[in-house]
Design a protein around this motif. Structure first.
Motif, PDB file in Angstrom:
ATOM      1  N   PRO A 145       0.835  -1.216   0.000  1.00  0.00           N
ATOM      2  CA  PRO A 145       0.000   0.000   0.000  1.00  0.00           C
ATOM      3  C   PRO A 145       0.865   1.259   0.000  1.00  0.00           C
ATOM      4  O   PRO A 145       2.089   1.178   0.070  1.00  0.00           O
ATOM      5  CB  PRO A 145      -0.793  -0.137   1.313  1.00  0.00           C
ATOM      6  CG  PRO A 145       0.082  -0.963   2.186  1.00  0.00           C
ATOM      7  CD  PRO A 145       0.970  -1.806   1.321  1.00  0.00           C
ATOM      8  N   SER A 146       0.229   2.411  -0.034  1.00  0.00           N
ATOM      9  CA  SER A 146       0.950   3.679  -0.079  1.00  0.00           C
ATOM     10  C   SER A 146       1.502   4.042   1.295  1.00  0.00           C
ATOM     11  O   SER A 146       0.758   4.156   2.262  1.00  0.00           O
ATOM     12  CB  SER A 146       0.016   4.801  -0.555  1.00  0.00           C
ATOM     13  OG  SER A 146       0.578   6.073  -0.298  1.00  0.00           O
ATOM     14  N   GLY A 147       2.804   4.259   1.367  1.00  0.00           N
ATOM     15  CA  GLY A 147       3.427   4.651   2.623  1.00  0.00           C
ATOM     16  C   GLY A 147       3.076   6.069   3.031  1.00  0.00           C
ATOM     17  O   GLY A 147       2.874   6.358   4.219  1.00  0.00           O
ATOM     18  N   HIS A 148       3.001   6.986   2.057  1.00  0.00           N
ATOM     19  CA  HIS A 148       2.634   8.368   2.359  1.00  0.00           C
ATOM     20  C   HIS A 148       1.215   8.434   2.934  1.00  0.00           C
ATOM     21  O   HIS A 148       0.972   9.126   3.924  1.00  0.00           O
ATOM     22  CB  HIS A 148       2.698   9.227   1.093  1.00  0.00           C
ATOM     23  CG  HIS A 148       4.081   9.653   0.700  1.00  0.00           C
ATOM     24  ND1 HIS A 148       5.034   8.761   0.273  1.00  0.00           N
ATOM     25  CD2 HIS A 148       4.661  10.885   0.665  1.00  0.00           C
ATOM     26  CE1 HIS A 148       6.146   9.423  -0.019  1.00  0.00           C
ATOM     27  NE2 HIS A 148       5.948  10.712   0.226  1.00  0.00           N
ATOM     28  N   ALA A 149       0.286   7.727   2.304  1.00  0.00           N
ATOM     29  CA  ALA A 149      -1.094   7.735   2.787  1.00  0.00           C
ATOM     30  C   ALA A 149      -1.179   7.100   4.174  1.00  0.00           C
ATOM     31  O   ALA A 149      -1.900   7.583   5.048  1.00  0.00           O
ATOM     32  CB  ALA A 149      -2.000   6.994   1.805  1.00  0.00           C
ATOM     33  N   THR A 150      -0.436   6.017   4.371  1.00  0.00           N
ATOM     34  CA  THR A 150      -0.415   5.365   5.680  1.00  0.00           C
ATOM     35  C   THR A 150       0.025   6.343   6.758  1.00  0.00           C
ATOM     36  O   THR A 150      -0.620   6.476   7.805  1.00  0.00           O
ATOM     37  CB  THR A 150       0.537   4.161   5.671  1.00  0.00           C
ATOM     38  OG1 THR A 150       0.071   3.189   4.736  1.00  0.00           O
ATOM     39  CG2 THR A 150       0.606   3.521   7.038  1.00  0.00           C
ATOM     40  N   ALA A 151       1.129   7.046   6.527  1.00  0.00           N
ATOM     41  CA  ALA A 151       1.667   7.981   7.524  1.00  0.00           C
ATOM     42  C   ALA A 151       0.710   9.134   7.785  1.00  0.00           C
ATOM     43  O   ALA A 151       0.500   9.535   8.937  1.00  0.00           O
ATOM     44  CB  ALA A 151       3.015   8.513   7.049  1.00  0.00           C
ATOM     45  N   ALA A 152       0.119   9.675   6.732  1.00  0.00           N
ATOM     46  CA  ALA A 152      -0.783  10.820   6.893  1.00  0.00           C
ATOM     47  C   ALA A 152      -2.030  10.450   7.686  1.00  0.00           C
ATOM     48  O   ALA A 152      -2.478  11.209   8.560  1.00  0.00           O
ATOM     49  CB  ALA A 152      -1.171  11.367   5.516  1.00  0.00           C
ATOM     50  N   PHE A 153      -2.591   9.282   7.409  1.00  0.00           N
ATOM     51  CA  PHE A 153      -3.786   8.863   8.142  1.00  0.00           C
ATOM     52  C   PHE A 153      -3.442   8.398   9.555  1.00  0.00           C
ATOM     53  O   PHE A 153      -4.250   8.554  10.473  1.00  0.00           O
ATOM     54  CB  PHE A 153      -4.527   7.774   7.371  1.00  0.00           C
ATOM     55  CG  PHE A 153      -5.430   8.315   6.308  1.00  0.00           C
ATOM     56  CD1 PHE A 153      -6.731   8.681   6.615  1.00  0.00           C
ATOM     57  CD2 PHE A 153      -4.987   8.477   5.006  1.00  0.00           C
ATOM     58  CE1 PHE A 153      -7.569   9.209   5.637  1.00  0.00           C
ATOM     59  CE2 PHE A 153      -5.806   9.001   4.023  1.00  0.00           C
ATOM     60  CZ  PHE A 153      -7.109   9.378   4.332  1.00  0.00           C
ATOM     61  N   ALA A 154      -2.256   7.860   9.751  1.00  0.00           N
ATOM     62  CA  ALA A 154      -1.827   7.490  11.102  1.00  0.00           C
ATOM     63  C   ALA A 154      -1.704   8.739  11.965  1.00  0.00           C
ATOM     64  O   ALA A 154      -2.120   8.755  13.131  1.00  0.00           O
ATOM     65  CB  ALA A 154      -0.489   6.747  11.042  1.00  0.00           C
TER      66      ALA A 154
END
Length: 247
Positions: A145-154
């Motif tokens: 999955p997208s790492g940027h999206a993961t970090a932003a939603f985390a």
């Protein structure tokens, strides 16, 4: 008295709610996969790529996802400690914890699926080879999955959850803003041809689940050694702040 004791009973690391979020995310990603090619054709089309505002928004969204949320999380944590604002310090630390944990999960999945980024395989939305993504020099096959999206939603999930737990009056406003920025990051990853729709969908689910899990874990373990070391004794209180006024 018993009800209060039960409310502080240590929660498990992973709950059915967390699993539910991940399953919903996986289901949404599966459905999104069927639209990956069509969505890419639209987002990468001239009607979006030739709009200066879209390029600017994508640039900001990419920067917010990395390194923005890590930088802001660290600033909140260290700034909160310096100005003796336990709410800001705890929110920043929870964000960093959630980003780290979800990042590890995402990295393992990236390596395992070995999915090609759309810029590498633009005409095959499911170009996957198991294990191909485990590379320290080539990120072309780390789409899902997208790492940027993961970090932003985390970040959004952890900060919002921690503020809500501490009764901050700004929870709704900050939550709305951070989740909106996380959504912008998800769009940015597609705008720049780094990810498919299903990549950012799964990343959003992983990040959200991680933020909720981290906050819940600490909420049911007041006075744990980790917080004692990184937040100090004053961070165990609810909301006594100085300059970082989040309440």
């Amino acid at each position: 008295m018993r009800a209060q004791t039960d409310s502080l009973r240590p929660a498990p690391v992973v709950t059915r709610g967390d699993i539910g979020i991940l399953l919903i995310g996986a289901g949404a990603a599966y459905l999104a996969q069927g639209a990956d090619q069509r969505v890419r054709d639209v987002v990468r089309g001239a009607q979006w790529q030739q709009v200066a505002a879209a390029d600017a928004a994508a640039a900001f969204g990419n920067a917010w996802g990395q390194p923005g949320v890590v930088t802001l999380g660290a600033a909140l944590w260290l700034g909160g400690r310096h100005w003796r604002d336990p709410t800001a310090a705890a929110a920043g630390l929870r964000a960093l914890e959630a980003i780290t944990i979800s990042g590890v999960v995402t990295k393992v999945l990236k390596g395992s699926f070995g999915r090609a980024r759309p810029r590498v395989s633009p005409n095959d939305a499911w170009d996957v080879a198991l294990g191909r993504g485990f590379s320290f020099t080539d990120s072309d096959y780390e789409a899902f999955p997208s790492g940027h999206a993961t970090a932003a939603f985390a970040f959004a999930s952890a900060v919002t959850s921690e503020l809500a737990r501490r009764g901050s009056k700004r929870t709704v406003g900050i939550g709305t803003a951070t989740f909106a920025l996380a959504t912008l990051t998800a769009y940015a990853r597609m705008h720049t041809d780094a990810h498919w729709l299903s990549d950012v969908t799964m990343g959003a689910a992983i990040g959200t689940a991680a933020g909720l899990a981290v906050t819940r874990w600490h909420a049911t373990r007041p006075g744990n050694r980790f917080d004692g070391l990184l937040l100090g004794a004053d961070a165990q209180g609810a909301t006594v702040g100085a300059r970082f006024t989040w309440r």
